[in-house]
Design a protein around this motif. Structure first.
Motif, PDB file in Angstrom:
ATOM      1  N   THR A 186      -9.013  49.261  25.633  1.00  0.00           N
ATOM      2  CA  THR A 186     -10.342  48.926  25.853  1.00  0.00           C
ATOM      3  C   THR A 186     -11.049  49.237  27.099  1.00  0.00           C
ATOM      4  O   THR A 186     -10.628  48.878  28.107  1.00  0.00           O
ATOM      5  CB  THR A 186     -10.618  47.465  25.597  1.00  0.00           C
ATOM      6  N   THR A 246     -12.593  51.699  22.210  1.00  0.00           N
ATOM      7  CA  THR A 246     -11.229  51.515  21.992  1.00  0.00           C
ATOM      8  C   THR A 246     -10.576  52.905  21.954  1.00  0.00           C
ATOM      9  O   THR A 246     -11.051  53.924  21.343  1.00  0.00           O
ATOM     10  CB  THR A 246     -10.720  50.488  20.973  1.00  0.00           C
ATOM     11  N   GLU A 266     -10.699  49.794  14.675  1.00  0.00           N
ATOM     12  CA  GLU A 266     -11.268  49.730  15.797  1.00  0.00           C
ATOM     13  C   GLU A 266     -11.294  51.040  16.886  1.00  0.00           C
ATOM     14  O   GLU A 266     -11.967  50.941  17.871  1.00  0.00           O
ATOM     15  CB  GLU A 266     -10.897  48.489  17.008  1.00  0.00           C
ATOM     16  N   LEU A 278      -3.318  50.624  22.975  1.00  0.00           N
ATOM     17  CA  LEU A 278      -4.804  50.405  22.659  1.00  0.00           C
ATOM     18  C   LEU A 278      -5.577  50.152  23.846  1.00  0.00           C
ATOM     19  O   LEU A 278      -5.230  49.148  24.568  1.00  0.00           O
ATOM     20  CB  LEU A 278      -5.043  49.457  21.554  1.00  0.00           C
ATOM     21  N   ARG A 324      -6.525  46.854  13.273  1.00  0.00           N
ATOM     22  CA  ARG A 324      -6.919  47.584  14.534  1.00  0.00           C
ATOM     23  C   ARG A 324      -7.011  48.924  14.461  1.00  0.00           C
ATOM     24  O   ARG A 324      -7.805  49.446  15.462  1.00  0.00           O
ATOM     25  CB  ARG A 324      -5.554  47.190  15.251  1.00  0.00           C
TER      26      ARG A 324
END
Length: 134
Positions: A123, A4, A48, A121, A45
């Motif tokens: 991924t 992430t 992560e 964010l 979050r």
């Protein structure tokens, strides 16, 4: 390896290239300290976040990482002067985060009531990092 990445709004607005899921991007990534982002993205979050993207000088000595974008989430939060502060500087207000999945990141986001766009964010799955395949 999935990771992430936090991409700040100003980094993208200054000199970032638009990206979308399925696309491969090549970015300079710096290890992130989740505590630095808890007020912006929420503490859950923030835990992560593996890396943040860097375009402006702190990236010296860091290799480019190529990664395939899997998903993108806009991050919005409220900013304000903390109670009792004397410097009148706006900071992210804890527990005001609004997250919105999107189909592309270009540095600009639709305005949302009561909050300001802070970044993304992302991924991604690493394809190549600093001279070696991962």
């Amino acid at each position: 390896m999935a990771l992430t990445i936090l991409v700040d709004d100003w980094q993208m607005q200054c000199c970032g290239d638009a990206f979308a899921p399925g696309g491969v991007v090549s970015r300079t990534l710096l290890e992130a300290d989740p505590e630095d982002y808890a007020d912006v993205v929420g503490s859950e979050r923030a835990d992560e976040i593996d890396f943040c993207e860097e375009h402006h000088g702190q990236d010296e000595g860091h290799a480019l990482t190529s990664a395939e974008v899997v998903s993108i989430v806009e991050v919005h939060c409220r900013y304000g002067v903390p109670p009792g502060a004397t410097d009148k500087v706006n900071y992210p207000v804890p527990r005001t985060t609004v997250l919105a999945p999107v189909e592309k990141g270009d540095g600009w986001a639709k305005a949302r009531p009561g909050v300001r766009f802070a970044g993304y964010l992302v991924t991604a799955v690493v394809a190549h990092r600093g001279g070696e395949l991962r």
